[in-house]
Design an enzyme around this catalytic site. Structure first.
Site, PDB file in Angstrom:
ATOM      1  CB  CYS A 162      -0.860  -0.022   1.255  1.00 51.21           C
ATOM      2  SG  CYS A 162      -1.832   1.463   1.519  1.00 51.21           S
ATOM      3  CB  CYS A 200      -3.269   3.594  -5.528  1.00 46.03           C
ATOM      4  SG  CYS A 200      -4.539   2.775  -4.527  1.00 46.03           S
TER       5      CYS A 200
HETATM    6  N1  DGL Z   1      -4.030   0.533  -1.848  1.00 41.86           N
HETATM    7  C1  DGL Z   1      -3.679   1.740  -1.179  1.00 41.86           C
HETATM    8  C2  DGL Z   1      -2.430   2.385  -1.779  1.00 41.86           C
HETATM    9  O1  DGL Z   1      -1.657   1.745  -2.464  1.00 41.86           O
HETATM   10  C3  DGL Z   1      -4.695   2.834  -1.011  1.00 41.86           C
HETATM   11  C4  DGL Z   1      -6.140   2.578  -0.989  1.00 41.86           C
HETATM   12  C5  DGL Z   1      -6.856   3.355   0.088  1.00 41.86           C
HETATM   13  O2  DGL Z   1      -7.125   4.554  -0.056  1.00 41.86           O
HETATM   14  O3  DGL Z   1      -7.094   2.712   1.100  1.00 41.86           O
HETATM   15  O4  DGL Z   1      -2.193   3.541  -1.539  1.00 41.86           O
END
Ligand code: DGL
Length: 233
Positions: A74, A194
């Site tokens: 993430c 993301c």
């Molecule tokens: N998957 C997360 C990232 O790579 C973000 C998603 C969210 O906003 O929770 O930043």
């Protein structure tokens, strides 16, 4: 390989499964754990201190379950917490995600790159530092696409990989509304900053076809995790 070595991954939801999948493709023998912190999803617009607390909780659970390597799958959690976690757990190997703005800046021909990420990622010092160092000569368009996170969570990974044509068209429309203006501004690199967006890569590539390259970090991150995993052997 030490018996107890496991590789842990976490994200706010199913986004980081894209990184887990990439790792399992190159290292199918590794024992893995994945935490989807859906109770707190999305992380993207929350204060960094709050995301750091969630990241600490996920890390503690993974370490207690025997993970010697923890992947912050993430970008938002990495921005908020990776330095802190490294200091807190000196014996654990951490791998984080950071938008590949350097790769895009080196490869652009138009001098315009677009980064799709969350507010938390854009304000973090990891991203701003890399951008300052490596992308000073190019125009970087920063685009938040929170609706992509919501769509990916709503559909889930299995359905996303087996979309009905109706659902596929609907998603393509959503992607088009966000990505087409970036192409119109001349971006020839679209950085997936993301992990949720990696699940939409096929659709994003379809929208960008022949006009921009979609930069997906998952294979590079998987290779890095594999080399750490083999180093623990
Ligand atoms: N998957 C997360 C990232 O790579 C973000 C998603 C969210 O906003 O929770 O930043």
């Amino acid at each position: 390989m030490s018996e107890g070595t496991k590789v842990g991954f976490f994200d706010s939801g199913v986004g980081g499964r894209s990184i887990l999948d990439a790792f399992q493709r190159v290292c199918p023998e590794a024992r893995t754990l994945y935490i989807a912190d859906t109770e707190h999803c999305p992380y993207g617009n929350r204060p960094a201190a709050e995301v750091r607390k969630f990241a600490e909780d996920c890390t503690r659970r993974l370490v207690e379950a025997g993970c010697g390597i923890v992947v912050l799958a993430c970008n938002t959690a990495t921005a908020a917490a990776i330095e802190h976690l490294r200091a807190e757990y000196p014996d654990i190997k951490f791998v984080g995600l950071e938008p590949a703005v350097k790769t895009a800046a080196l490869a652009t021909k138009t001098g315009v790159v677009a980064v799709l990420a969350t507010a938390g990622t854009f304000t973090g010092s990891l991203y701003t530092g890399t951008k300052r160092r490596f992308a000073g000569d190019v125009r970087v368009i920063e685009e938040m696409a929170d609706e992509f996170v919501a769509e990916v969570e709503r559909l889930g990974v299995e359905r996303l990989h087996d979309l009905s044509s109706e659902e596929g068209e609907r998603l393509e429309g959503i992607v088009m509304r966000r990505v087409e203006p970036l192409l119109q501004k001349g971006a020839d690199m679209i950085v997936l900053g993301c992990t949720h967006f990696i699940h939409l890569k096929g659709i994003i590539e379809k929208v960008c076809a022949g006009r921009a390259v979609v930069v997906d970090p998952s294979d590079a991150v998987a290779a890095r995790v594999k080399s750490l995993y083999e180093g623990l052997a």
